[in-house]
Design an enzyme around this catalytic site. Structure first.
Site, PDB file in Angstrom:
ATOM      1  N   HIS A   1       0.336   2.769  20.262  1.00 14.03           N
ATOM      2  CA  HIS A   1      -0.929   3.404  20.633  1.00 14.03           C
ATOM      3  C   HIS A   1      -0.656   4.854  20.987  1.00 14.03           C
ATOM      4  O   HIS A   1       0.386   5.169  21.551  1.00 14.03           O
ATOM      5  CB  HIS A   1      -1.563   2.680  21.841  1.00 14.03           C
ATOM      6  CG  HIS A   1      -3.008   3.022  22.011  1.00 14.03           C
ATOM      7  ND1 HIS A   1      -3.433   4.105  22.744  1.00 14.03           N
ATOM      8  CD2 HIS A   1      -4.123   2.435  21.512  1.00 14.03           C
ATOM      9  CE1 HIS A   1      -4.756   4.158  22.685  1.00 14.03           C
ATOM     10  NE2 HIS A   1      -5.201   3.166  21.953  1.00 14.03           N
TER      11      HIS A   1
ATOM     12  N   GLU B   1      -5.817  -4.452  19.116  1.00 11.28           N
ATOM     13  CA  GLU B   1      -6.146  -5.070  17.833  1.00 11.28           C
ATOM     14  C   GLU B   1      -5.456  -6.413  17.639  1.00 11.28           C
ATOM     15  O   GLU B   1      -5.937  -7.249  16.870  1.00 11.28           O
ATOM     16  CB  GLU B   1      -5.749  -4.126  16.682  1.00 11.28           C
ATOM     17  CG  GLU B   1      -6.348  -2.749  16.750  1.00 11.28           C
ATOM     18  CD  GLU B   1      -7.814  -2.705  16.353  1.00 11.28           C
ATOM     19  OE1 GLU B   1      -8.542  -3.646  16.700  1.00 11.28           O
ATOM     20  OE2 GLU B   1      -8.204  -1.738  15.696  1.00 11.28           O
TER      21      GLU B   1
HETATM   22  N1  ACO Z   1       5.179  -0.221  13.821  1.00 14.09           N
HETATM   23  C1  ACO Z   1       6.319   0.416  13.530  1.00 14.09           C
HETATM   24  N2  ACO Z   1       6.584   1.681  13.892  1.00 14.09           N
HETATM   25  C2  ACO Z   1       5.639   2.327  14.577  1.00 14.09           C
HETATM   26  C3  ACO Z   1       4.432   1.738  14.924  1.00 14.09           C
HETATM   27  C4  ACO Z   1       4.210   0.396  14.514  1.00 14.09           C
HETATM   28  N3  ACO Z   1       3.079  -0.257  14.791  1.00 14.09           N
HETATM   29  N4  ACO Z   1       3.676   2.619  15.602  1.00 14.09           N
HETATM   30  C5  ACO Z   1       4.373   3.751  15.689  1.00 14.09           C
HETATM   31  N5  ACO Z   1       5.570   3.577  15.053  1.00 14.09           N
HETATM   32  C6  ACO Z   1       6.617   4.561  14.920  1.00 14.09           C
HETATM   33  C7  ACO Z   1       6.260   5.599  13.870  1.00 14.09           C
HETATM   34  O1  ACO Z   1       6.706   5.197  12.594  1.00 14.09           O
HETATM   35  C8  ACO Z   1       6.980   6.821  14.365  1.00 14.09           C
HETATM   36  O2  ACO Z   1       8.338   6.721  14.015  1.00 14.09           O
HETATM   37  P1  ACO Z   1       9.131   8.043  13.524  1.00 14.09           P
HETATM   38  O3  ACO Z   1       9.042   9.011  14.701  1.00 14.09           O
HETATM   39  O4  ACO Z   1      10.487   7.528  13.252  1.00 14.09           O
HETATM   40  O5  ACO Z   1       8.390   8.530  12.338  1.00 14.09           O
HETATM   41  C9  ACO Z   1       6.900   6.664  15.884  1.00 14.09           C
HETATM   42  O6  ACO Z   1       6.721   5.277  16.146  1.00 14.09           O
HETATM   43  C10 ACO Z   1       5.739   7.418  16.482  1.00 14.09           C
HETATM   44  O7  ACO Z   1       4.595   7.138  15.749  1.00 14.09           O
HETATM   45  P2  ACO Z   1       3.336   8.085  15.744  1.00 14.09           P
HETATM   46  O8  ACO Z   1       2.749   8.044  14.379  1.00 14.09           O
HETATM   47  O9  ACO Z   1       3.634   9.394  16.355  1.00 14.09           O
HETATM   48  O10 ACO Z   1       2.380   7.348  16.731  1.00 14.09           O
HETATM   49  P3  ACO Z   1       0.882   7.731  16.900  1.00 14.09           P
HETATM   50  O11 ACO Z   1       0.664   7.908  18.343  1.00 14.09           O
HETATM   51  O12 ACO Z   1       0.426   8.818  16.017  1.00 14.09           O
HETATM   52  O13 ACO Z   1       0.188   6.434  16.303  1.00 14.09           O
HETATM   53  C11 ACO Z   1      -0.813   4.401  16.011  1.00 14.09           C
HETATM   54  C12 ACO Z   1      -0.430   5.477  17.035  1.00 14.09           C
HETATM   55  C13 ACO Z   1      -1.565   5.027  14.830  1.00 14.09           C
HETATM   56  C14 ACO Z   1      -1.731   3.386  16.685  1.00 14.09           C
HETATM   57  C15 ACO Z   1       0.465   3.733  15.492  1.00 14.09           C
HETATM   58  O14 ACO Z   1       1.165   3.160  16.569  1.00 14.09           O
HETATM   59  C16 ACO Z   1       0.201   2.702  14.403  1.00 14.09           C
HETATM   60  O15 ACO Z   1       0.120   3.051  13.225  1.00 14.09           O
HETATM   61  N6  ACO Z   1       0.097   1.368  14.782  1.00 14.09           N
HETATM   62  C17 ACO Z   1      -0.209   0.350  13.831  1.00 14.09           C
HETATM   63  C18 ACO Z   1      -1.699   0.337  13.503  1.00 14.09           C
HETATM   64  C19 ACO Z   1      -2.549  -0.173  14.673  1.00 14.09           C
HETATM   65  O16 ACO Z   1      -2.193  -1.139  15.339  1.00 14.09           O
HETATM   66  N7  ACO Z   1      -3.711   0.492  14.857  1.00 14.09           N
HETATM   67  C20 ACO Z   1      -4.667   0.156  15.921  1.00 14.09           C
HETATM   68  C21 ACO Z   1      -4.532   1.090  17.078  1.00 14.09           C
HETATM   69  S1  ACO Z   1      -5.533   0.608  18.445  1.00 14.09           S
HETATM   70  C22 ACO Z   1      -7.040   1.353  18.153  1.00 14.09           C
HETATM   71  O17 ACO Z   1      -7.153   2.378  17.564  1.00 14.09           O
HETATM   72  C23 ACO Z   1      -8.256   0.672  18.635  1.00 14.09           C
END
Ligand code: ACO
Length: 365
Positions: free
Chosen positions: A249, A308
């Site tokens: 998140h 989620e």
């Molecule tokens: N699985 C694996 N790796 C992850 C995940 C995940 N669910 N979430 C983040 N990471 C990793 C990224 O790949 C990144 O790695 P890197 O630095 O080596 O490239 C690192 O963690 C940081 O990720 P960011 O993209 O900076 O995280 P951000 O804060 O932008 O994204 C998000 C948050 C979009 C929710 C992300 O965690 C994600 O894609 N999760 C999966 C989708 C999801 O569950 N969405 C619902 C969110 S809740 C809502 O909106 C109501």
């Protein structure tokens, strides 16, 4: 410039506070845990909208106004061509948005009520049409949650099912300045009207990085199949650069408090035999394996379960097909979008940030 505007404060609000470090959500002075334990959907509507319109707002009058609005809005369903490809072929949230776009813009409480009632009527109707069934007329005497479930299945829902949907709608009613709420405030700042704000917000919500994740969470559960497969299946997904849906998140650096609220809400449905109890055991095994793997592979990035994940289990148990989950999210979040839009219109200025030009300069003549 901060990519994704992370940590940038873009609005002052009295509506909700997301404390990512403490894993705490406050909605108008009430913690989420207390709110879910004591409130139904109509209570949280009254809580969020109180003071934002000229009219007096309380939960009982909201319930009867929503009931009347659902009945009136069914005319849009009856007027629609049931063979219209826009209704039959589009993803349910897009078909619901197309019907929403027919509602006139306005800024008063009646407009807000219509916009909260509309997705509750349109989503079940679209799902039934896409399934080859006739839409079911709303029943104004029921609560919003009870009527949604009845219009979906054709059966009066059990107490546990209605309470489960209420808990979901309360849990996701508002959540700070997330992408869809920001979109709603941007549109509201132009004084375009509440329908325009809600349409923009639905469009932002449908992306998989925002509200589109719970469907893929169920795909993951199906892919894993058995608890003992969890670690190998998830490792394989991570090896291929995939993100584990339902984890991570932007704001929460600890467990998302909404995940716990939903996990608590879904237990009575499973405990009373109204859903397959093996599904919870599988979800818990996947959660444990995912958290262990994410800690091993991303030790510097705290990644925990988000809203989620248990949304997927709860909405599945309530009989919503997975392609409709984003639409159900929109039903619950509309009140938050409206509250933010009103707050923006009442107190804010036109939102008009600057960009920094990094493209080529014109050639000298
Ligand atoms: N699985 C694996 N790796 C992850 C995940 C995940 N669910 N979430 C983040 N990471 C990793 C990224 O790949 C990144 O790695 P890197 O630095 O080596 O490239 C690192 O963690 C940081 O990720 P960011 O993209 O900076 O995280 P951000 O804060 O932008 O994204 C998000 C948050 C979009 C929710 C992300 O965690 C994600 O894609 N999760 C999966 C989708 C999801 O569950 N969405 C619902 C969110 S809740 C809502 O909106 C109501």
């Amino acid at each position: 410039m901060k990519s994704g505007l992370e940590d940038v404060v873009a609005a002052e609000t009295k509506l909700s506070d997301v404390d990512g470090a403490a894993g705490r959500l406050i909605i108008r002075g009430v913690s989420l845990d207390d709110l879910v334990a004591t409130s139904r959907y109509e209570d949280v509507v009254a809580l969020l909208l109180d003071g934002l319109f000229d009219a007096h707002i309380d939960a009982a009058s909201i319930r009867s106004q929503l009931g009347a609005a659902r009945v009136a809005l069914f005319a849009h369903v009856e007027a629609a061509d049931p063979a219209d490809p826009a209704l039959l072929a589009l993803p349910p949230v897009d078909a619901m948005r197309a019907l929403l776009a027919r509602i006139e813009d306005g800024d008063d409480l009646a407009s807000a009520i219509r916009l909260m009632a509309a997705p509750a009527v349109f989503l079940p109707a679209v799902l039934r049409l896409q399934n080859g069934d006739m839409p079911i007329k709303p029943d104004a005497s029921l609560s919003q949650s009870g009527d949604i479930l009845r219009m979906l299945s054709g059966r009066v829902p059990t107490t546990e099912q209605t309470a489960g949907l209420d808990a979901y709608l309360v849990t996701i009613s508002d959540h700070g300045l997330n992408a869809s709420t920001f979109a709603s405030r941007v549109i509201a700042s132009t004084h375009a009207g509440l329908t325009s704000s809600v349409l923009a917000a639905v469009s932002a919500l449908k992306g998989p990085l925002h509200g589109g994740a719970p469907g893929p969470v169920l795909d993951m559960l199906d892919g894993v199949g058995k608890p003992e497969n969890a670690r190998a299946w998830l490792s394989h997904a991570l090896d291929h650069g995939e993100r584990l849906m339902g984890f991570g998140h932007r704001i929460y650096r600890v467990r998302d408090p909404r995940a716990d609220a939903l996990k608590t809400a879904l237990k009575p449905i499973f405990a009373s035999g109204q859903a397959d109890a093996g599904r919870i055991a599988l979800a818990e095994a996947i959660e444990a394996a995912a958290l262990a793997l994410l800690r091993e592979r991303k030790p510097d990035r705290p990644l925990d379960v988000n809203v989620e994940y248990y949304t997927a289990l709860l909405l599945d148990a309530l009989g919503f097909p997975r392609n409709a989950f984003t639409g159900v999210f929109a039903i619950g979040r509309t009140v938050g979008w409206i509250a933010h839009a009103r707050e923006q219109t009442l107190d804010g200025r036109l939102i008009r940030p600057q960009s920094r030009y990094v493209g080529p300069l014109p050639k000298a003549a």
